[in-house]
Motif scaffolding. Structure first.
Motif, short mmCIF file in Angstrom:
data_model
loop_
_atom_site.label_atom_id
_atom_site.label_comp_id
_atom_site.label_asym_id
_atom_site.label_seq_id
_atom_site.Cartn_x
_atom_site.Cartn_y
_atom_site.Cartn_z
N GLY A 244 4.11 -6.14 -5.60
CA GLY A 244 4.17 -6.11 -4.14
C GLY A 244 3.01 -6.79 -3.47
N GLU A 249 3.19 -7.84 3.17
CA GLU A 249 4.38 -7.09 3.56
C GLU A 249 4.53 -7.00 5.08
N THR A 253 7.67 -8.40 7.18
CA THR A 253 8.41 -7.56 8.12
C THR A 253 8.53 -8.22 9.48
N TYR A 269 6.33 -3.03 -3.91
CA TYR A 269 5.79 -2.93 -2.55
C TYR A 269 4.27 -3.00 -2.59
N GLU A 274 4.33 3.72 -0.67
CA GLU A 274 4.20 3.77 0.79
C GLU A 274 4.86 2.52 1.37
N ILE A 275 6.13 2.62 1.70
CA ILE A 275 6.90 1.46 2.15
C ILE A 275 6.87 1.39 3.67
N ASN A 276 6.68 0.20 4.19
CA ASN A 276 6.70 0.00 5.63
C ASN A 276 7.99 0.56 6.21
N ARG A 280 12.80 -0.19 6.12
CA ARG A 280 13.91 0.70 5.79
C ARG A 280 15.06 0.58 6.78
N LEU A 287 16.21 -2.53 -0.50
CA LEU A 287 15.05 -1.90 -1.10
C LEU A 287 15.47 -1.10 -2.33
N HIS A 290 11.56 0.37 -7.53
CA HIS A 290 10.87 -0.19 -8.69
C HIS A 290 11.67 0.08 -9.97
#
Length: 328
Positions: A244, A249, A253, A269, A274-276, A280, A287, A290
């Protein structure tokens, strides 16, 4: 007198056949549940183990290694990447580090192609429509995606996985370009039908699909940044099954929200889990958790490679997948 068995501490649950084999061969301390070790637990493991078997989620930094016990001689990582281990600190303490390269090549390449198709053909959107009962029947203009045959696939990182992706993409009729630290030999380029781009900027500007397959190193951190993302075509797609941290990132976005990039398929990521949250909510973003390497066969083979490395060390030999050389 029988040889004393190595003390091997495993930080996460592994496939049952792997754990059984480790218990047979070593004095193995296996994980009772699948929760990651806390820092204190990791410090304790480093104190008592001859061999530590961590995973990619276990950060083994210089501070932890400074407190390691004198018995620790090998970190046999259950992973292809080793950016979670402070290699310089390990080398300074005379601790060997091994990994499991090559095992997950085919699985990760399969997932890369799956993400390319999922984004370009809008598969998750169609799945959600069916699951939510919103489909009202076929229409000539409904759920239109894009054909991948004839599109330019730009591969960033042409190692084992990048080459496996190229072979698959060529079978789908895609044109292959790549950027790598070193150019491939002419016969490999010919086999893959791949064109080398010396300039990463020029490659991303021509890409219809950008597949990221390079490792995370200081030189690849945010290699795909806001400037390079702005070079891409508005209909282009970004797919990342590598690390990631290679992609900025937040910049990705912003580009997706602004319509500067058509879509993205991500299995890794920048900030791990901790995904933006904005990612989502985008229908043009796929998404995954992993799971590029998540096959039964692949995970068992990883464990087998770990065992091979530990047994070689136990026999006084160089582990075949050594990353950090020992100091004499």
């Amino acid at each position: 007198m029988a040889q004393t068995r190595l003390s091997v501490v495993v930080t996460r649950r592994l496939p049952a056949p792997v754990e059984a084999r480790m218990a047979e061969l070593f004095d193995a301390r296996l994980r009772g549940d699948d929760a990651p070790m806390t820092r204190d637990e990791m410090a304790e493991a480093l104190q008592e183990a001859d061999v530590l078997v961590p995973t990619i989620r276990d950060r083994i930094d210089a501070g932890l290694l400074a407190g390691a016990g004198p018995r620790l001689k090998l970190i046999a990582s259950y992973s292809a990447g080793v950016d979670h281990v402070d290699l310089a600190a390990a080398r300074a303490r005379g601790v060997l580090v091994s990994n499991t390269p090559g095992v997950l090549t085919e699985d990760t390449a399969d997932m890369t192609m799956a993400l390319i198709l999922a984004v370009t053909r809008r598969i998750p959107e169609g799945l959600a429509m069916m699951q939510e009962g919103r489909w009202e029947g076929w229409s000539p203009t409904a759920m239109l995606g894009g054909r991948i045959a004839g599109r330019e696939l730009a591969i960033l990182g042409m190692g084992r996985i990048g080459q496996a992706v190229a072979r698959r993409a060529r079978a789908f009729g895609m044109r292959i370009g790549y950027h790598n630290r070193r150019r491939l030999r002419p016969e490999i380029e010919a086999e893959l039908g791949a064109r080398w781009w010396e300039s990463l900027d020029q490659m991303v500007a021509q890409a219809d699909v950008l597949s990221i397959n390079c490792p995370h190193t200081p030189s690849t951190y945010h290699l795909i940044n806001a400037r390079r993302l702005k070079l891409m075509k508005p209909h282009a797609v970004v797919v990342n099954t590598s690390r990631g941290e290679v992609v900025d990132e937040n910049a990705l976005t912003r580009g997706l929200r602004a319509g500067e990039i058509a879509g993205a398929g991500l299995d890794v990521y920048e900030n791990r889990a901790e995904i933006n949250p904005r990612l989502r909510r985008m229908p043009n973003v796929v998404l995954l958790p992993h799971m590029g390497s998540a096959t039964v066969e692949g995970r068992i083979e990883m464990g087998e490679r770990v065992i091979v490395n530990i047994r070689a060390f136990q026999d006084g030999l160089c582990p075949p997948d050594l990353v950090v050389p020992g100091q004499g």
